[in-house]
Motif scaffolding. Structure first.
Motif, PDB file in Angstrom:
ATOM      1  N   ASN A   1       0.801  -0.936  -0.163  1.00 23.53           N
ATOM      2  CA  ASN A   1      -0.199   0.155  -0.083  1.00 23.53           C
ATOM      3  C   ASN A   1       0.562   1.182  -0.268  1.00 23.53           C
ATOM      4  O   ASN A   1       1.986   1.384   0.887  1.00 23.53           O
ATOM      5  CB  ASN A   1      -0.559  -0.021   1.035  1.00 23.53           C
TER       6      ASN A   1
ATOM      7  N   ASN B   1      -4.502   2.037  -1.987  1.00 27.49           N
ATOM      8  CA  ASN B   1      -3.914   0.755  -1.152  1.00 27.49           C
ATOM      9  C   ASN B   1      -3.692  -0.824  -2.436  1.00 27.49           C
ATOM     10  O   ASN B   1      -4.616  -0.156  -3.752  1.00 27.49           O
ATOM     11  CB  ASN B   1      -5.560   0.211  -0.659  1.00 27.49           C
ATOM     12  N   SER B   2      -3.133  -1.766  -2.905  1.00 26.79           N
ATOM     13  CA  SER B   2      -3.336  -2.396  -3.521  1.00 26.79           C
ATOM     14  C   SER B   2      -4.523  -3.396  -4.225  1.00 26.79           C
ATOM     15  O   SER B   2      -4.572  -3.876  -5.021  1.00 26.79           O
ATOM     16  CB  SER B   2      -2.254  -3.494  -2.686  1.00 26.79           C
ATOM     17  N   ASP B   3      -5.688  -3.152  -3.524  1.00 26.82           N
ATOM     18  CA  ASP B   3      -6.797  -3.671  -3.789  1.00 26.82           C
ATOM     19  C   ASP B   3      -7.880  -2.718  -4.315  1.00 26.82           C
ATOM     20  O   ASP B   3      -8.815  -3.214  -4.289  1.00 26.82           O
ATOM     21  CB  ASP B   3      -7.759  -4.371  -2.196  1.00 26.82           C
TER      22      ASP B   3
ATOM     23  N   SER C   1      -8.444   0.439  -2.846  1.00 26.07           N
ATOM     24  CA  SER C   1      -9.201   1.317  -2.206  1.00 26.07           C
ATOM     25  C   SER C   1      -8.177   2.319  -1.955  1.00 26.07           C
ATOM     26  O   SER C   1      -7.180   2.189  -2.275  1.00 26.07           O
ATOM     27  CB  SER C   1      -9.760   0.779  -0.966  1.00 26.07           C
TER      28      SER C   1
ATOM     29  N   GLN D   1     -14.747   0.094  -5.331  1.00 28.48           N
ATOM     30  CA  GLN D   1     -15.715  -1.163  -6.358  1.00 28.48           C
ATOM     31  C   GLN D   1     -16.966  -0.171  -5.581  1.00 28.48           C
ATOM     32  O   GLN D   1     -17.846  -0.627  -6.054  1.00 28.48           O
ATOM     33  CB  GLN D   1     -15.820  -2.220  -4.905  1.00 28.48           C
TER      34      GLN D   1
END
Length: 78
Positions: free
Chosen positions: A20, A46-48, A50, A66
């Motif tokens: 992140n 962040n790596s996801d 977000s 998302q």
């Protein structure tokens, strides 16, 4: 790293063990953009997908990557 003319200077950035990214800025107590007594701001990417912003005026913003997001206004303001 200074950003002269923009009213702030970078105070740190990097990537943690989870991948992140973060970046922090110092606006100084005399900055017109944030008012007396304000100073720091930072964000995380962040790596996801977000990300989160904590702004120098006290407001925060979060996006979960998302399509969902939330915003908290500065204290005392609506």
């Amino acid at each position: 790293m200074s950003s002269s003319g923009k009213g702030y200077s970078y105070t740190g950035s990097g990537t943690n063990s989870q991948g992140n990214h973060y970046c922090s800025r110092d606006y100084g107590t005399g900055s017109d953009s944030n008012g007396a007594g304000r100073g720091d701001a930072y964000h995380y990417s962040n790596s996801d997908g977000s990300y989160y912003y904590s702004n120098s005026d006290g407001s925060t913003y979060y996006n979960n990557g998302q399509g969902g997001s939330s915003y908290t206004p500065p204290s005392g303001k609506k």
